[in-house]
Scaffold this motif. Structure first.
Motif, PDB file in Angstrom:
ATOM      1  N   GLY A   1       0.831  -1.201   0.000  1.00  0.00           N
ATOM      2  CA  GLY A   1       0.000   0.000   0.000  1.00  0.00           C
ATOM      3  C   GLY A   1       0.853   1.233   0.000  1.00  0.00           C
ATOM      4  O   GLY A   1       1.686   1.420  -0.867  1.00  0.00           O
TER       5      GLY A   1
ATOM      6  N   ASN B   1       9.872  -1.598   5.772  1.00  0.00           N
ATOM      7  CA  ASN B   1       9.105  -2.751   5.310  1.00  0.00           C
ATOM      8  C   ASN B   1       7.628  -2.598   5.656  1.00  0.00           C
ATOM      9  O   ASN B   1       6.969  -1.723   5.156  1.00  0.00           O
TER      10      ASN B   1
ATOM     11  N   ASP C   1      12.189  -9.818   4.219  1.00  0.00           N
ATOM     12  CA  ASP C   1      12.492  -9.802   2.777  1.00  0.00           C
ATOM     13  C   ASP C   1      13.497 -10.886   2.381  1.00  0.00           C
ATOM     14  O   ASP C   1      13.717 -11.131   1.198  1.00  0.00           O
TER      15      ASP C   1
ATOM     16  N   SER D   1      15.590  -6.718  -2.195  1.00  0.00           N
ATOM     17  CA  SER D   1      14.549  -5.696  -2.198  1.00  0.00           C
ATOM     18  C   SER D   1      13.916  -5.603  -3.581  1.00  0.00           C
ATOM     19  O   SER D   1      14.486  -6.047  -4.572  1.00  0.00           O
TER      20      SER D   1
HETATM   21  O1  DON Z   1      12.475  -3.711   0.005  1.00  0.00           O
HETATM   22  C1  DON Z   1      11.381  -4.167  -0.338  1.00  0.00           C
HETATM   23  O2  DON Z   1      11.183  -4.657  -1.421  1.00  0.00           O
HETATM   24  C2  DON Z   1      10.214  -4.083   0.643  1.00  0.00           C
HETATM   25  N1  DON Z   1      10.702  -4.068   1.987  1.00  0.00           N
HETATM   26  C3  DON Z   1       9.378  -2.890   0.317  1.00  0.00           C
HETATM   27  C4  DON Z   1       8.137  -2.819   1.156  1.00  0.00           C
HETATM   28  C5  DON Z   1       7.077  -1.952   0.616  1.00  0.00           C
HETATM   29  O3  DON Z   1       7.161  -1.390  -0.449  1.00  0.00           O
HETATM   30  C6  DON Z   1       5.866  -1.834   1.453  1.00  0.00           C
HETATM   31  N2  DON Z   1       4.835  -1.184   0.758  1.00  0.00           N
HETATM   32  N3  DON Z   1       4.069  -0.612   0.381  1.00  0.00           N
END
Ligand code: DON
Length: 552
Positions: free
Chosen positions: A359, A382, A404, A433
């Motif tokens: 989101g 996160n 992740d 990521s």
């Molecule tokens: O690094 C990443 O890919 C995730 N920790 C990103 C998380 C995220 O975008 C949450 N969102 N809306």
């Protein structure tokens, strides 16, 4: 229509004389955008403004990013055209073990990588901002961090969106008294307009402003973080903080229809996946395809890139990531060979490998200054409010980025992403990521863009790039309805307005399993600078609370 291998490399670079007619900032929070513009007006450059915007976001969007987390800052410096990614991604603690989230029977213990001290990686944002100030900015941290420190002390008002995010994580926030004292009101969801005051965080930022990197990774802030983690049975040690380093990395670059895409290397999977997808799409005349055929092709390209992500992508300092091979147009031609325009390829028939929609948590901002310096940065803790744990006495809300990693081969994480060996947990390793801050340069313009959205970040950025290449205005890059495929689960996700009933039928007839998302996803912040007349426009995703401003 046949896939045609196009190997047009169009050399392109901005000349030093080219200057935009305005500076611009697009970020997910009005207070952050406004504070960044103030720093530019004080003579700071885009890199100084990036420090200010990152720091204010940490204060006013505690569910999105912060000093208890990390991110990627992609920079283009106009004076010498240096392009670099600052990798401030969190690392696994030195005491982390490959199977630390599994029980005795080898099953993933629910919640362990998501909540509390064990979920938190070693934070990188403070190192990144200290590095930005030392090597790229013009102003001292005492100036660039001042707006964040002031807002932390004076407080900001709880919005409807804050309430949604806090409601989503209420039980975890209630678990930790130090967290509840700051982010809740009498232990419950704060009312609209309630002020969130962060006095400890202000003091933590003052120590960072005074002493730079060491003002966070050593001394009082470090000691307090370690004490808090120990009290909550975490595994951080002093050496984790002492050894944390910001890493400068060479961006991934490739060309797509006369545009040069400059984007992020591992430990993000974004750059490699974008290269794979765009290299596949480059082989087709997209403008000659009908809408359903075009979306089908996008989904097939996404599916293949996410399969490779699951197998090959991880921290390239720990595992061999075949970046050259995966980003080579000939490799994409090989992947495209199995694409049929009349039929979806079931993910189960692609070679095997050993959620929740993202989101508005995590945060992206884009900055352009009048010199032509550019910053695209995506920052994260996160999940909303990260691990839920505030390190006592620091105001730092710690991330849950450990989720992740691939806790177990093939076992999906919070975003439904699967992974294998390449993204297994190891001491000191950075977790994979999807964050994909990106610059797109061409003879006629510069695009600066990015978004949050968990596993959907890459495909959201992809659709932004495609809209830009199609010459659509920046307001449409951020607003257009989105689709997403991530290999597994084998579904074509879409925002409700993305597909009309004819297109839906046509995609279903090809064998796609469609899933309409009840909630929108992404929160793109983008800037466009047209070279021919220097015109600058910026836009903030209407799905979020953000603000895009130009100074003219
Ligand atoms: O690094 C990443 O890919 C995730 N920790 C990103 C998380 C995220 O975008 C949450 N969102 N809306």
């Amino acid at each position: 229509m046949r896939f045609v291998l196009l190997l047009l490399f169009i050399p392109f670079s901005l000349t030093a004389q080219e200057r935009p007619t305005a500076a611009a900032i697009a970020s997910a929070q009005p207070l952050a955008t406004e504070a960044g513009m103030t720093i530019l007006a004080k003579g700071g450059n885009a890199f100084d403004a990036a420090i200010t915007v990152s720091a204010v976001l940490a204060v006013v969007e505690p569910y999105g990013s912060g000093f208890g987390g990390g991110g990627f800052w992609l920079l283009h410096r106009a004076s010498d055209k240096r392009q670099v990614m600052l990798d401030g991604r969190e690392t696994a603690p030195l005491a982390a073990q490959r199977d630390m989230y599994l029980d005795d029977t080898g099953e993933v213990v629910p919640g362990l990588s998501m909540n509390g001290a064990l979920a938190a990686g070693i934070p990188g944002q403070a190192a990144a901002l200290a590095h930005l100030a030392e090597h790229y900015g013009q102003l001292p941290l005492s100036t660039t961090l001042a707006p964040a420190i002031r807002i932390a002390r004076e407080g900001f008002e709880v919005s409807e969106y804050y309430r949604t995010m806090a409601g989503f994580r209420l039980e975890v926030l209630q678990r930790f008294p130090e967290t509840a004292a700051i982010f809740l009101q009498d232990g419950e969801l704060p009312s609209l307009g309630h002020r969130i005051i962060q006095t400890d965080l202000a003091a933590t930022l003052e120590r960072l402003a005074r002493a730079g990197h060491a003002g966070f990774y050593a001394g009082e802030t470090a000691q307090r973080m370690l004490a808090s983690i120990e009290r909550h049975r975490g595994i951080w040690q002093q050496a984790d903080l002492e050894q944390y380093r910001l890493i400068e990395r060479e961006p991934i670059r490739f060309s797509y229809r006369g545009h040069q895409v400059i984007t992020v290397p591992p430990p993000s999977s974004g750059g490699v996946a974008l290269a794979t997808i765009l290299n596949i799409l480059q082989g087709y005349q997209l403008d000659e395809l009908g809408e359903a055929e075009r979306l089908h092709l996008l989904a097939e390209a996404m599916r293949r890139a996410y399969r490779d992500r699951a197998e090959y992508l991880g921290d390239s300092d720990f595992v061999e990531v075949p970046i050259q091979r995966l980003t080579d147009p000939y490799y994409a031609a090989g992947l495209a060979a199995s694409i049929r325009l009349d039929q979806a390829t079931p993910s189960s028939t692609l070679p095997g490998i050993g959620g929740e929609p993202g989101g508005l948590h995590t945060s992206h901002f884009s900055i352009l200054d009048r010199e032509g310096n550019q910053v695209a940065a995506t920052l994260s803790i996160n999940y909303p409010f990260g691990s839920g744990l505030v390190a006592e006495g620091t105001g730092l809300l710690l991330n849950n980025e450990m989720d992740d990693f691939s806790a177990k081969p093939g076992s999906p994480n919070a975003y439904g992403l699967v992974g294998a060996e390449a993204n297994a947990i190891a001491p000191g390793k950075r977790m994979l990521s999807s964050m994909s801050p990106t610059l797109v340069h061409s003879n006629d313009g510069v695009a600066i863009l990015g978004t949050p959205g968990g596993s959907r970040i890459i495909t959201t950025v992809l659709q932004g790039i495609l809209a830009h290449v199609d010459n659509r205005p920046v307001s449409e890059w951020v607003a257009q309805p989105r689709i997403h495929h991530q290999y597994l689960p084998d579904k074509l996700y879409h925002e409700p307005e993305a597909l009309d009933s004819v297109v839906k039928k046509s995609l279903e007839a090809r064998g796609h399993q469609l899933e309409a998302s009840t909630r929108p996803w992404g929160n793109m912040q983008a800037i466009h600078w047209r070279i021919s007349d220097g015109r600058v426009s910026a836009a903030s995703d209407p799905r979020g609370e953000g603000l895009a401003l130009t100074d003219k």
